[in-house]
Design an enzyme around this catalytic site. Structure first.
Site, PDB file in Angstrom:
ATOM      1  CG  ASP A   1       1.308   6.287 -38.336  1.00 29.45           C
ATOM      2  OD1 ASP A   1       1.228   5.393 -37.474  1.00 29.45           O
ATOM      3  OD2 ASP A   1       1.193   7.501 -38.093  1.00 29.45           O
TER       4      ASP A   1
HETATM    5  N1  URA Z   1       4.540   9.544 -35.320  1.00 25.07           N
HETATM    6  C1  URA Z   1       3.474   9.405 -36.142  1.00 25.07           C
HETATM    7  O1  URA Z   1       2.497  10.117 -36.024  1.00 25.07           O
HETATM    8  N2  URA Z   1       3.529   8.460 -37.083  1.00 25.07           N
HETATM    9  C2  URA Z   1       4.587   7.645 -37.275  1.00 25.07           C
HETATM   10  O2  URA Z   1       4.569   6.809 -38.175  1.00 25.07           O
HETATM   11  C3  URA Z   1       5.692   7.800 -36.418  1.00 25.07           C
HETATM   12  C4  URA Z   1       5.648   8.761 -35.438  1.00 25.07           C
END
Ligand code: URA
Length: 244
Positions: free
Chosen positions: A105
């Site tokens: 993310d």
């Molecule tokens: N889980 C999440 O919520 N975000 C990420 O970036 C990776 C795993």
């Protein structure tokens, strides 16, 4: 297998300069192909050709692998019209075929593999392979032993999805602040997976950092936003996964 490609592109991809600089070098007679001075930057070469620049062989490297410590605020994408991407951070821009393996993310930081090896990427991401990904997170709420057990059993996120068993370790809890530090190991890679798992137990991920992916462990010397090439040993370990 390396494709047949233009000489200027070959040298450019091997980081011998910008396309313009390389054209100049070719025009000045610095480049030979199989012992003949090259004069046309557009001539085609392939793996079997011996390319020398200033008398030094330039061997084509088919695959390149970078480990990045992805900073927060940067998109995991190859390009975007408005926002900075992880590929924008790689200044060895000569290769056009690099891509991030999997997705973090925008507000997640940590280990990200960037390469041009589609088969390896596939092996790392294929759901059936169950490659382990380890993350550290700060969580709003006090994570309990009960959470550890429900994560271990496989958490029901919604009526469509029950997460696979995940190993959750409580590193620290701060009763006054009402926060926890945890480490979690998952074998899936769903959208917002960890955030959604904590939501499902009534908690909120405040910050998230990936520490490892399969055999690849984030190099603690990499500041957020910086990257380095993988070592031969790291590549070898990843390839085992591909071949296994
Ligand atoms: N889980 C999440 O919520 N975000 C990420 O970036 C990776 C795993």
């Amino acid at each position: 297998m390396m494709k047949n490609m233009r000489l200027d592109r070959y040298l450019c991809e091997m980081s011998e300069g910008t396309r313009k600089e390389i054209k100049q070098k070719i025009k000045s007679g610095l480049v030979t192909v199989n012992g003949q001075t090259a004069s046309d930057p557009g001539m085609h070469v392939d793996r079997a050709d011996l390319v020398l620049l200033g008398g030094r062989p330039v061997v084509y490297e088919e695959f390149v692998y970078f480990m990045m410590n992805k900073p927060q605020g940067v998109l995991t994408a190859t390009m975007d019209k408005k926002q900075q991407t992880v590929l924008d951070l790689i200044d060895e821009k000569t290769r056009k075929d690099l891509f991030p393996v999997g997705r973090l993310d925008k507000d997640t930081e940590g280990l990200l593999l960037i390469c041009n090896d589609g088969q390896l990427a596939h092996a790392l991401l294929a759901p059936a392979r169950h490659v382990q990904k380890v993350y550290r997170a700060d969580v709003k709420g006090i994570v309990t032993q009960k959470d550890v057990e429900s994560f271990a059993r496989g958490l029901e996120i919604d009526d469509q999805w029950t997460a696979r068993p995940a190993r959750l370790t409580i590193l620290k809890t701060d009763q006054t602040a009402g926060t926890s530090q945890i480490e979690i190991s998952i074998v899936e890679g769903r959208f917002h997976q960890i955030k959604r798992m904590f939501q499902a137990v009534g908690k909120e991920v405040i910050s998230l950092k990936r520490i490892s992916m399969g055999p690849l462990v984030l190099d603690g010397r990499l500041e957020p936003g910086s990257f380095r090439r993988l070592t031969d040993e790291e590549i070898k370990e990843l390839k085992k996964l591909q071949n296994g």
